[in-house]
Design a protein around this motif. Structure first.
Motif, PDB file in Angstrom:
ATOM      1  N   ILE A  81      10.009   2.738   8.419  1.00  0.00           N
ATOM      2  CA  ILE A  81      11.102   1.945   7.854  1.00  0.00           C
ATOM      3  C   ILE A  81      11.793   2.819   6.814  1.00  0.00           C
ATOM      4  O   ILE A  81      11.142   3.331   5.903  1.00  0.00           O
ATOM      5  N   SER A  82      13.119   2.967   6.922  1.00  0.00           N
ATOM      6  CA  SER A  82      13.812   3.858   5.990  1.00  0.00           C
ATOM      7  C   SER A  82      15.224   3.369   5.710  1.00  0.00           C
ATOM      8  O   SER A  82      15.889   2.792   6.574  1.00  0.00           O
ATOM      9  N   ASP A  83      15.659   3.588   4.460  1.00  0.00           N
ATOM     10  CA  ASP A  83      17.060   3.431   4.046  1.00  0.00           C
ATOM     11  C   ASP A  83      17.617   2.044   4.359  1.00  0.00           C
ATOM     12  O   ASP A  83      18.739   1.902   4.848  1.00  0.00           O
ATOM     13  N   CYS A  84      16.848   1.025   4.035  1.00  0.00           N
ATOM     14  CA  CYS A  84      17.269  -0.355   4.273  1.00  0.00           C
ATOM     15  C   CYS A  84      17.613  -1.043   2.953  1.00  0.00           C
ATOM     16  O   CYS A  84      17.048  -0.714   1.908  1.00  0.00           O
ATOM     17  N   ASP A  85      18.538  -1.997   3.010  1.00  0.00           N
ATOM     18  CA  ASP A  85      18.907  -2.810   1.850  1.00  0.00           C
ATOM     19  C   ASP A  85      18.488  -4.240   2.132  1.00  0.00           C
ATOM     20  O   ASP A  85      18.921  -4.834   3.133  1.00  0.00           O
ATOM     21  N   ILE A  86      17.655  -4.802   1.247  1.00  0.00           N
ATOM     22  CA  ILE A  86      17.016  -6.084   1.540  1.00  0.00           C
ATOM     23  C   ILE A  86      17.204  -7.048   0.388  1.00  0.00           C
ATOM     24  O   ILE A  86      16.923  -6.717  -0.768  1.00  0.00           O
ATOM     25  N   VAL A  87      17.654  -8.250   0.716  1.00  0.00           N
ATOM     26  CA  VAL A  87      17.683  -9.385  -0.202  1.00  0.00           C
ATOM     27  C   VAL A  87      16.981 -10.518   0.524  1.00  0.00           C
ATOM     28  O   VAL A  87      17.460 -10.979   1.573  1.00  0.00           O
ATOM     29  N   ALA A  88      15.846 -10.989  -0.002  1.00  0.00           N
ATOM     30  CA  ALA A  88      15.019 -11.919   0.760  1.00  0.00           C
ATOM     31  C   ALA A  88      14.477 -13.039  -0.105  1.00  0.00           C
ATOM     32  O   ALA A  88      14.003 -12.791  -1.215  1.00  0.00           O
ATOM     33  N   GLY A  89      14.531 -14.246   0.417  1.00  0.00           N
ATOM     34  CA  GLY A  89      13.752 -15.338  -0.130  1.00  0.00           C
ATOM     35  C   GLY A  89      12.344 -15.193   0.415  1.00  0.00           C
ATOM     36  O   GLY A  89      12.130 -15.335   1.617  1.00  0.00           O
ATOM     37  N   ASP A  90      11.401 -14.884  -0.433  1.00  0.00           N
ATOM     38  CA  ASP A  90      10.009 -14.572  -0.098  1.00  0.00           C
ATOM     39  C   ASP A  90       9.850 -13.074   0.109  1.00  0.00           C
ATOM     40  O   ASP A  90      10.725 -12.295  -0.254  1.00  0.00           O
ATOM     41  N   ASP A  91       8.736 -12.637   0.696  1.00  0.00           N
ATOM     42  CA  ASP A  91       8.376 -11.227   0.724  1.00  0.00           C
ATOM     43  C   ASP A  91       9.438 -10.391   1.435  1.00  0.00           C
ATOM     44  O   ASP A  91      10.005 -10.804   2.443  1.00  0.00           O
ATOM     45  N   ALA A  92       9.656  -9.172   0.918  1.00  0.00           N
ATOM     46  CA  ALA A  92      10.677  -8.299   1.503  1.00  0.00           C
ATOM     47  C   ALA A  92      10.110  -7.498   2.672  1.00  0.00           C
ATOM     48  O   ALA A  92      10.593  -7.597   3.800  1.00  0.00           O
ATOM     49  N   ILE A  93       9.102  -6.668   2.418  1.00  0.00           N
ATOM     50  CA  ILE A  93       8.435  -5.924   3.490  1.00  0.00           C
ATOM     51  C   ILE A  93       6.947  -6.221   3.375  1.00  0.00           C
ATOM     52  O   ILE A  93       6.322  -5.905   2.360  1.00  0.00           O
ATOM     53  N   CYS A  94       6.389  -6.834   4.398  1.00  0.00           N
ATOM     54  CA  CYS A  94       5.017  -7.350   4.330  1.00  0.00           C
ATOM     55  C   CYS A  94       4.233  -6.896   5.549  1.00  0.00           C
ATOM     56  O   CYS A  94       4.691  -7.045   6.686  1.00  0.00           O
ATOM     57  N   LEU A  95       3.050  -6.351   5.307  1.00  0.00           N
ATOM     58  CA  LEU A  95       2.147  -5.966   6.380  1.00  0.00           C
ATOM     59  C   LEU A  95       1.032  -6.995   6.481  1.00  0.00           C
ATOM     60  O   LEU A  95       0.421  -7.365   5.475  1.00  0.00           O
ATOM     61  N   LYS A  96       0.756  -7.438   7.727  1.00  0.00           N
ATOM     62  CA  LYS A  96      -0.205  -8.512   7.965  1.00  0.00           C
ATOM     63  C   LYS A  96      -1.055  -8.199   9.195  1.00  0.00           C
ATOM     64  O   LYS A  96      -0.686  -7.348  10.011  1.00  0.00           O
ATOM     65  N   THR A  97      -2.142  -8.922   9.326  1.00  0.00           N
ATOM     66  CA  THR A  97      -2.870  -9.003  10.589  1.00  0.00           C
ATOM     67  C   THR A  97      -3.237 -10.469  10.783  1.00  0.00           C
ATOM     68  O   THR A  97      -4.316 -10.908  10.421  1.00  0.00           O
ATOM     69  N   CYS A  98      -2.293 -11.192  11.368  1.00  0.00           N
ATOM     70  CA  CYS A  98      -2.413 -12.656  11.458  1.00  0.00           C
ATOM     71  C   CYS A  98      -3.278 -13.115  12.623  1.00  0.00           C
ATOM     72  O   CYS A  98      -3.962 -14.125  12.536  1.00  0.00           O
ATOM     73  N   LEU A  99      -3.200 -12.413  13.746  1.00  0.00           N
ATOM     74  CA  LEU A  99      -3.957 -12.749  14.961  1.00  0.00           C
ATOM     75  C   LEU A  99      -3.538 -14.078  15.578  1.00  0.00           C
ATOM     76  O   LEU A  99      -4.317 -14.696  16.303  1.00  0.00           O
ATOM     77  N   GLU A 100      -2.321 -14.530  15.326  1.00  0.00           N
ATOM     78  CA  GLU A 100      -1.874 -15.802  15.908  1.00  0.00           C
ATOM     79  C   GLU A 100      -1.671 -15.710  17.412  1.00  0.00           C
ATOM     80  O   GLU A 100      -1.968 -16.640  18.147  1.00  0.00           O
ATOM     81  N   HIS A 101      -1.120 -14.573  17.869  1.00  0.00           N
ATOM     82  CA  HIS A 101      -0.735 -14.459  19.266  1.00  0.00           C
ATOM     83  C   HIS A 101      -1.378 -13.245  19.920  1.00  0.00           C
ATOM     84  O   HIS A 101      -0.748 -12.512  20.664  1.00  0.00           O
ATOM     85  N   THR A 102      -2.654 -13.030  19.632  1.00  0.00           N
ATOM     86  CA  THR A 102      -3.348 -11.862  20.172  1.00  0.00           C
ATOM     87  C   THR A 102      -4.368 -12.225  21.244  1.00  0.00           C
ATOM     88  O   THR A 102      -5.119 -11.371  21.687  1.00  0.00           O
ATOM     89  N   GLY A 103      -4.374 -13.469  21.686  1.00  0.00           N
ATOM     90  CA  GLY A 103      -5.390 -13.908  22.633  1.00  0.00           C
ATOM     91  C   GLY A 103      -5.351 -13.189  23.961  1.00  0.00           C
ATOM     92  O   GLY A 103      -6.376 -13.027  24.631  1.00  0.00           O
TER      93      GLY A 103
END
Length: 451
Positions: free
Chosen positions: A201-223
């Protein structure tokens, strides 16, 4: 080139162009791939559009793909996740998606045009600092189990919920995009990487309600995924400007499997509730993380948003049952102006280890009207906002910590201000060339307290 107007799209902003756009994508894919173009000067209203392998979805300058305000136009839907006593259940209210892809390869979203996530159409009420939203609101972009993915130059606005979400995607490039969301829209994260590998991810402009750049391991759709362990790894983020009502750069909270080998560098963060965050609440481990050459500004805000103005927050606090460990985090050359101090907090000893803070300057000031003197440890089963005085650096239950050339400056001296450095039950702590005084030395406060 496949122009969507040649397939029947009108582009007047009111006609539903979903079918025409999908027809152009499908024709392009059948021919082996190419570029599908939304020409400039048009607004193409659409529900769910699915990208196919080998297709470049190109939104020209002056063109807009506008998410429909009508829930019925979104045909790809996911059951809402409801957490009950630590178990994941599927709720009755579905979440939808505007730009969709699944099990595709060599796909791209490019051009200097706009993708409108239609968040405003799903606002139920304005509560002053945060909206109440219709839970059927769409993800703006949601790609799952895709390979060789590119986003370049496009603007994404008014995301209704997690704006650009990638799950189980490998080899991803996100460059030069703009994401501008309404700062009152809850859960309108800008970029969420869920079990993704090899991401730049490079050279981005972000305005966000809640997290801007977030890394997760949710496992919701990994079945249905059996070819690899669902981890998030090998990620770089550089050269981004960020404003958010929650965390700017964050790993977690959802981390059921490992997140590792991550580099954040050369970013500027303004007007955020939390700056650099490693927040572990589940059983996965987070390790090998570098933050460097970053400017951070954080402030207090309404409790509907997570974060209490911490420029740096590294926390291991169980969400439901247990949490893994945070290991080998390095924070180097970071300038902070904030209403709170750096917080490194482990609920249980042994869950945060191998931390280096090098060249971190914290200037504590107060300019908002919100009250200090509390931490924000959400989500957890115990008290969400325990009392915690404002220290320049506050460390608890951490192993193997090194502070090098760090500094605390009090631009304001709030009543809840306390020590420049407070460390409680921190084994293996080394401190070299630390500078800073207590907030109120006239009260007998010491600049450094180790207990």
């Amino acid at each position: 080139m496949y122009n969507v107007i040649d397939y029947g799209a009108v582009g007047d902003g009111t006609t539903n162009d979903t079918g025409a756009i999908q027809a152009a994508i499908d024709a392009c894919a059948r021919a082996g791939g190419g570029r599908v173009v939304l020409p400039g000067g048009h607004v193409f209203r659409a529900g769910t559009v699915t990208l196919r392998s080998h297709v470049d979805f190109h939104v020209e300058h002056g063109a807009t793909l506008a998410g429909s305000p009508d829930f019925e136009d979104y045909t790809v839907r996911f059951g809402g996740v409801v957490l009950n006593d630590g178990n994941t259940q599927w709720g009755e209210e579905p979440t939808t998606v505007l730009l969709n892809a699944e099990n595709a390869e060599n796909i791209a979203v490019t051009g200097a045009g706009t993708i409108d996530g239609a968040g405003r159409h799903f606002v139920l009420s304005d509560n002053g600092y945060i909206y109440t939203m219709d839970q059927r609101r769409p993800f703006t972009v949601y790609f799952r189990d895709c390979r060789n993915v590119t986003f370049r130059d496009v603007s994404i606005v008014d995301g209704a919920v997690w704006t650009l979400r990638l799950s189980l995607c490998d080899d991803v490039l996100i460059h030069g995009i703009r994401i501008h969301n309404d700062l009152k829209t809850p859960n309108s994260d800008a970029i969420d990487l869920d079990c993704c590998r090899r991401v730049r991810i490079s050279d981005c402009d972000i305005v966000a309600g809640d997290d801007a750049i977030c890394l997760k391991t949710c496992l919701e759709h990994t079945g249905t995924v059996t070819d690899r362990v669902p981890v998030c790894e090998d990620v770089t983020v550089t050269g981004c400007t960020i404003t958010t009502t929650s965390s700017a750069l964050i790993l977690g909270v959802e981390a059921q499997t490992p997140i590792r080998n991550v580099v954040f560098s050369s970013c500027v963060i303004r007007q955020s509730a939390r700056g650099l965050a490693v927040r572990l609440g589940e059983g996965g481990d987070i390790e090998n993380v570098l933050f460097s050459d970053i400017v951070v500004e954080t402030r207090f805000f309404h409790e509907g948003w997570w974060g209490r103005g911490e420029p740096i927050a590294i926390m291991a606090v169980p969400w439901r049952d247990r949490c893994g460990t945070i290991r080998n985090v390095r924070v180097r050359n970071v300038l902070c102006r904030s209403e709170n101090g750096v917080l490194v907090y482990a609920q249980q000893p042994g869950t945060i280890k191998g931390l280096v803070l090098d060249g971190v300057r914290v200037e504590i000031d107060r300019w908002s009207r919100w009250e200090g003197g509390h931490a924000d440890l959400r989500p957890r089963r115990a008290e969400d906002f325990p009392k915690m005085p404002t220290d320049g650096f506050h460390l608890e239950n951490v192993e193997d910590v090194q502070l090098r050339d760090c500094e605390v400056v009090w631009a304001a001296r709030p009543e809840d201000g306390r020590h420049a450095l407070y460390a409680e039950n921190c084994s293996g702590l080394t401190n070299r060339d630390f500078r800073g005084e207590a907030a109120h030395p006239e009260r007998g406060q010491e600049p450094v307290v180790l207990t």
